[in-house]
Scaffold this motif. Structure first.
Motif, PDB file in Angstrom:
ATOM      1  N   LEU A 197       0.775  -1.262  -0.250  1.00 17.97           N
ATOM      2  CA  LEU A 197       0.082  -0.006   0.115  1.00 17.97           C
ATOM      3  C   LEU A 197       0.788   1.214  -0.107  1.00 17.97           C
ATOM      4  CD1 LEU A 197      -2.825  -0.773   2.433  1.00 17.97           C
ATOM      5  CD2 LEU A 197      -3.115  -0.805  -0.100  1.00 17.97           C
ATOM      6  N   LEU A 198       2.283   1.043   0.074  1.00 19.40           N
ATOM      7  CA  LEU A 198       3.048   2.285   0.179  1.00 19.40           C
ATOM      8  C   LEU A 198       3.428   2.618  -1.056  1.00 19.40           C
ATOM      9  CD1 LEU A 198       5.340   1.257   3.250  1.00 19.40           C
ATOM     10  CD2 LEU A 198       3.746   3.034   3.065  1.00 19.40           C
ATOM     11  N   ASN A 199       3.319   1.712  -2.180  1.00 20.85           N
ATOM     12  CA  ASN A 199       3.486   2.163  -3.335  1.00 20.85           C
ATOM     13  C   ASN A 199       3.048   3.235  -4.066  1.00 20.85           C
ATOM     14  OD1 ASN A 199       5.529  -0.074  -4.097  1.00 20.85           O
ATOM     15  ND2 ASN A 199       3.825  -1.452  -4.959  1.00 20.85           N
ATOM     16  N   PRO A 200       3.473   4.147  -4.885  1.00 17.18           N
ATOM     17  CA  PRO A 200       3.160   5.378  -5.092  1.00 17.18           C
ATOM     18  C   PRO A 200       1.729   5.284  -5.785  1.00 17.18           C
ATOM     19  CG  PRO A 200       5.491   5.248  -5.731  1.00 17.18           C
ATOM     20  CD  PRO A 200       4.677   3.783  -5.259  1.00 17.18           C
ATOM     21  N   CYS A 201       1.272   4.554  -6.585  1.00 14.76           N
ATOM     22  CA  CYS A 201       0.121   4.347  -7.035  1.00 14.76           C
ATOM     23  C   CYS A 201      -1.078   4.515  -6.098  1.00 14.76           C
ATOM     24  CB  CYS A 201      -0.153   3.344  -8.179  1.00 14.76           C
ATOM     25  SG  CYS A 201       0.573   3.614  -9.793  1.00 14.76           S
ATOM     26  N   HIS A 202      -1.093   3.391  -4.945  1.00 14.77           N
ATOM     27  CA  HIS A 202      -1.605   3.515  -3.983  1.00 14.77           C
ATOM     28  C   HIS A 202      -1.837   4.928  -3.215  1.00 14.77           C
ATOM     29  CE1 HIS A 202      -2.644  -0.658  -4.567  1.00 14.77           C
ATOM     30  NE2 HIS A 202      -1.187  -0.904  -4.115  1.00 14.77           N
ATOM     31  N   VAL A 203      -0.643   5.421  -2.974  1.00 15.37           N
ATOM     32  CA  VAL A 203      -0.584   6.943  -2.414  1.00 15.37           C
ATOM     33  C   VAL A 203      -1.453   7.860  -3.055  1.00 15.37           C
ATOM     34  CG1 VAL A 203       0.791   8.744  -1.443  1.00 15.37           C
ATOM     35  CG2 VAL A 203       1.440   6.277  -1.040  1.00 15.37           C
ATOM     36  N   THR A 204      -1.144   7.700  -4.568  1.00 14.33           N
ATOM     37  CA  THR A 204      -1.833   8.593  -5.487  1.00 14.33           C
ATOM     38  C   THR A 204      -3.220   8.637  -5.264  1.00 14.33           C
ATOM     39  OG1 THR A 204      -0.055   8.781  -6.936  1.00 14.33           O
ATOM     40  CG2 THR A 204      -1.916   9.648  -7.916  1.00 14.33           C
ATOM     41  N   THR A 205      -3.875   7.335  -5.335  1.00 15.24           N
ATOM     42  CA  THR A 205      -5.109   7.131  -5.171  1.00 15.24           C
ATOM     43  C   THR A 205      -5.804   7.793  -3.830  1.00 15.24           C
ATOM     44  OG1 THR A 205      -5.102   5.089  -6.559  1.00 15.24           O
ATOM     45  CG2 THR A 205      -6.957   5.369  -5.102  1.00 15.24           C
ATOM     46  N   LEU A 206      -4.890   7.885  -2.705  1.00 11.62           N
ATOM     47  CA  LEU A 206      -5.660   8.228  -1.487  1.00 11.62           C
ATOM     48  C   LEU A 206      -5.515   9.761  -1.689  1.00 11.62           C
ATOM     49  CD1 LEU A 206      -6.214   7.373   1.419  1.00 11.62           C
ATOM     50  CD2 LEU A 206      -3.922   7.797   1.895  1.00 11.62           C
ATOM     51  N   ILE A 207      -4.686  10.215  -2.326  1.00 15.57           N
ATOM     52  CA  ILE A 207      -4.432  11.795  -2.551  1.00 15.57           C
ATOM     53  C   ILE A 207      -5.687  12.134  -3.451  1.00 15.57           C
ATOM     54  CG2 ILE A 207      -3.332  13.487  -4.014  1.00 15.57           C
ATOM     55  CD1 ILE A 207      -0.659  12.176  -3.200  1.00 15.57           C
ATOM     56  N   GLN A 208      -6.319  11.441  -4.511  1.00 14.61           N
ATOM     57  CA  GLN A 208      -7.599  11.717  -5.151  1.00 14.61           C
ATOM     58  C   GLN A 208      -8.475  11.791  -4.171  1.00 14.61           C
ATOM     59  OE1 GLN A 208      -6.913   8.981  -8.616  1.00 14.61           O
ATOM     60  NE2 GLN A 208      -5.727  10.506  -9.827  1.00 14.61           N
ATOM     61  N   ILE A 209      -8.658  10.801  -3.604  1.00 12.21           N
ATOM     62  CA  ILE A 209      -9.807  10.709  -2.533  1.00 12.21           C
ATOM     63  C   ILE A 209     -10.104  11.841  -1.753  1.00 12.21           C
ATOM     64  CG2 ILE A 209     -10.837   9.454  -0.505  1.00 12.21           C
ATOM     65  CD1 ILE A 209      -9.659   6.820  -1.524  1.00 12.21           C
ATOM     66  N   TYR A 210      -8.821  12.506  -1.176  1.00 11.92           N
ATOM     67  CA  TYR A 210      -8.780  13.476  -0.261  1.00 11.92           C
ATOM     68  C   TYR A 210      -9.197  14.777  -1.372  1.00 11.92           C
ATOM     69  CZ  TYR A 210      -7.182  17.799   2.118  1.00 11.92           C
ATOM     70  OH  TYR A 210      -7.063  18.910   2.644  1.00 11.92           O
ATOM     71  N   LEU A 211      -8.666  14.997  -2.671  1.00  9.37           N
ATOM     72  CA  LEU A 211      -8.986  15.910  -3.427  1.00  9.37           C
ATOM     73  C   LEU A 211     -10.407  15.949  -3.842  1.00  9.37           C
ATOM     74  CD1 LEU A 211      -6.143  15.976  -6.029  1.00  9.37           C
ATOM     75  CD2 LEU A 211      -6.539  17.394  -4.336  1.00  9.37           C
ATOM     76  N   LEU A 212     -11.087  14.714  -4.026  1.00  8.15           N
ATOM     77  CA  LEU A 212     -12.583  14.663  -3.835  1.00  8.15           C
ATOM     78  C   LEU A 212     -13.459  15.109  -2.928  1.00  8.15           C
ATOM     79  CD1 LEU A 212     -12.902  11.380  -6.206  1.00  8.15           C
ATOM     80  CD2 LEU A 212     -13.509  13.597  -7.165  1.00  8.15           C
ATOM     81  N   ALA A 213     -13.182  14.739  -1.602  1.00  8.81           N
ATOM     82  CA  ALA A 213     -13.660  15.204  -0.600  1.00  8.81           C
ATOM     83  C   ALA A 213     -13.375  16.363   0.328  1.00  8.81           C
ATOM     84  CB  ALA A 213     -13.364  13.924   0.587  1.00  8.81           C
ATOM     85  N   VAL A 271      -9.075   9.221 -14.719  1.00  8.31           N
ATOM     86  CA  VAL A 271     -10.275   9.621 -14.847  1.00  8.31           C
ATOM     87  C   VAL A 271     -10.450  10.600 -13.909  1.00  8.31           C
ATOM     88  CG1 VAL A 271     -12.836   9.122 -14.338  1.00  8.31           C
ATOM     89  CG2 VAL A 271     -11.503   7.587 -15.769  1.00  8.31           C
ATOM     90  N   ILE A 272     -10.069  10.665 -12.511  1.00 12.57           N
ATOM     91  CA  ILE A 272     -10.298  11.564 -11.646  1.00 12.57           C
ATOM     92  C   ILE A 272      -9.679  12.971 -11.973  1.00 12.57           C
ATOM     93  CG2 ILE A 272      -9.998  12.092  -9.205  1.00 12.57           C
ATOM     94  CD1 ILE A 272     -11.947   9.792  -9.643  1.00 12.57           C
ATOM     95  N   PRO A 273      -8.481  13.163 -12.316  1.00 11.88           N
ATOM     96  CA  PRO A 273      -7.991  14.434 -12.520  1.00 11.88           C
ATOM     97  C   PRO A 273      -8.824  15.048 -13.717  1.00 11.88           C
ATOM     98  CG  PRO A 273      -6.299  12.608 -13.127  1.00 11.88           C
ATOM     99  CD  PRO A 273      -7.301  12.040 -12.372  1.00 11.88           C
ATOM    100  N   TYR A 274      -9.164  14.240 -14.820  1.00  4.65           N
ATOM    101  CA  TYR A 274      -9.973  14.906 -15.756  1.00  4.65           C
ATOM    102  C   TYR A 274     -11.119  15.481 -15.363  1.00  4.65           C
ATOM    103  CZ  TYR A 274     -12.480  15.313 -20.266  1.00  4.65           C
ATOM    104  OH  TYR A 274     -13.054  15.744 -21.599  1.00  4.65           O
ATOM    105  N   TYR A 275     -11.846  14.678 -14.396  1.00  7.27           N
ATOM    106  CA  TYR A 275     -13.081  15.129 -14.055  1.00  7.27           C
ATOM    107  C   TYR A 275     -13.060  16.378 -13.120  1.00  7.27           C
ATOM    108  CZ  TYR A 275     -17.382  15.164 -11.542  1.00  7.27           C
ATOM    109  OH  TYR A 275     -18.698  15.850 -11.177  1.00  7.27           O
TER     110      TYR A 275
END
Length: 283
Positions: free
Chosen positions: A95-111, A162-166
């Motif tokens: 879960l420390l791999n960058p892609c998982h961290v980036t997904t967590l960042i995107q959840i924060y950006l949405l919320a 998809v998230i950054p485009y939206y």
């Protein structure tokens, strides 16, 4: 003590885990490379930070759109499933791999509520899209023995585009710097390197788990050898800003110029709901 977090790592996958990968580079070389990279990154961050600017006229309004709520629920569900699979397979360390961290960042950006910090984090995370791109070009699903877990690999990395485009479609707080401004890209890349060499490497060495290939190169790595990490520094320094700028250019074209997908005149503009527009007209 923390074997529960990485004991399930698949040892049958070449260069995935074990002493052969952990000792691919000598300790001396790891220390020298780390000291140089960290020192250079800190110097560049200190020099670049004052040049990072967020426009004062950005509209920091609360954009409570149904699409955002749907996406944050979907993304949180996907991330939760990923955590569940990692616990079940005793590979929480991944879960420390960058892609998982980036997904967590995107959840924060949405919320998160609109703010300058959200804008800054949004701009930084746009320079981390090399992760999902490389995941599609060089998929690593051999360690995902469960079909649902393997499917989640493709869905999660697809959602990262998809998230950054939206969010760019929404506009307002989710805005980008001018195309010719590379200060955010340089700053973001240095943060990315610090994460790899300070956090990932420090955890990967004692666990002997090849987190994002910090211990040894992938089998198909064209730069296989003792210099593979230095080679990665160069080609990722080119890929990260290039991919970010191309992604923003394509999004700009689709959102502001291409008739079938055009929704607003300028990228930085807020996407106003039709209902709100109708109310304004009535008033």
């Amino acid at each position: 003590m923390f074997e529960w977090a990485y004991s399930g790592a698949n040892r049958a996958v070449p260069r995935n885990v074990g002493p052969e990968c952990a000792y691919f580079l000598s300790t001396q070389r790891q220390i020298i490379e780390t000291v140089i990279v960290v020192a250079v990154c800190i110097y560049i961050i200190v020099k670049t930070y004052p040049k990072l600017h967020i426009p004062e006229d950005a509209a920091y309004i609360k954009s409570d759109r149904g699409g955002k709520r749907l996406l944050v629920i979907l993304l949180a569900l996907l991330w939760g499933m990923e955590i569940g699979f990692k616990f079940a397979s005793r590979t929480i360390i991944y879960l420390l791999n960058p892609c998982h961290v980036t997904t967590l960042i995107q959840i924060y950006l949405l919320a998160a509520p609109p703010s300058k910090f959200v804008t800054a984090l949004f701009r930084i995370h746009l320079n981390l899209l090399n992760g999902p791109l490389l995941a599609f070009l060089f998929p690593e699903t051999a360690s995902r023995t469960i079909f649902a877990e393997a499917s989640l690999y493709w869905i999660q990395h697809g959602m990262m585009f998809v998230i950054p485009y939206y969010l760019l479609r929404i506009g307002g707080v989710y805005n980008i710097e001018p195309l010719w401004d590379f200060n955010w890209s340089i700053f973001s890349y240095c943060l990315n390197l610090l994460y790899h060499f300070v956090i990932l490497q420090v955890i990967a060495i004692p666990a002997q788990v090849n987190l994002n290939h910090m211990l040894c190169p992938a089998i198909l790595d064209p730069f296989d050898g003792p210099w593979y990490r230095m080679a990665a520094l160069v080609h990722q320094a080119l890929l990260c800003p290039l991919l970010c700028k191309v992604f923003c250019l394509v999004a700009d074209f689709c959102l502001t110029k291409f008739p079938p997908t055009k929704v607003k005149p300028k990228m930085k503009d807020n996407l106003i709901d039709n209902i709100l527009e109708q109310k304004k007209c009535v008033d």
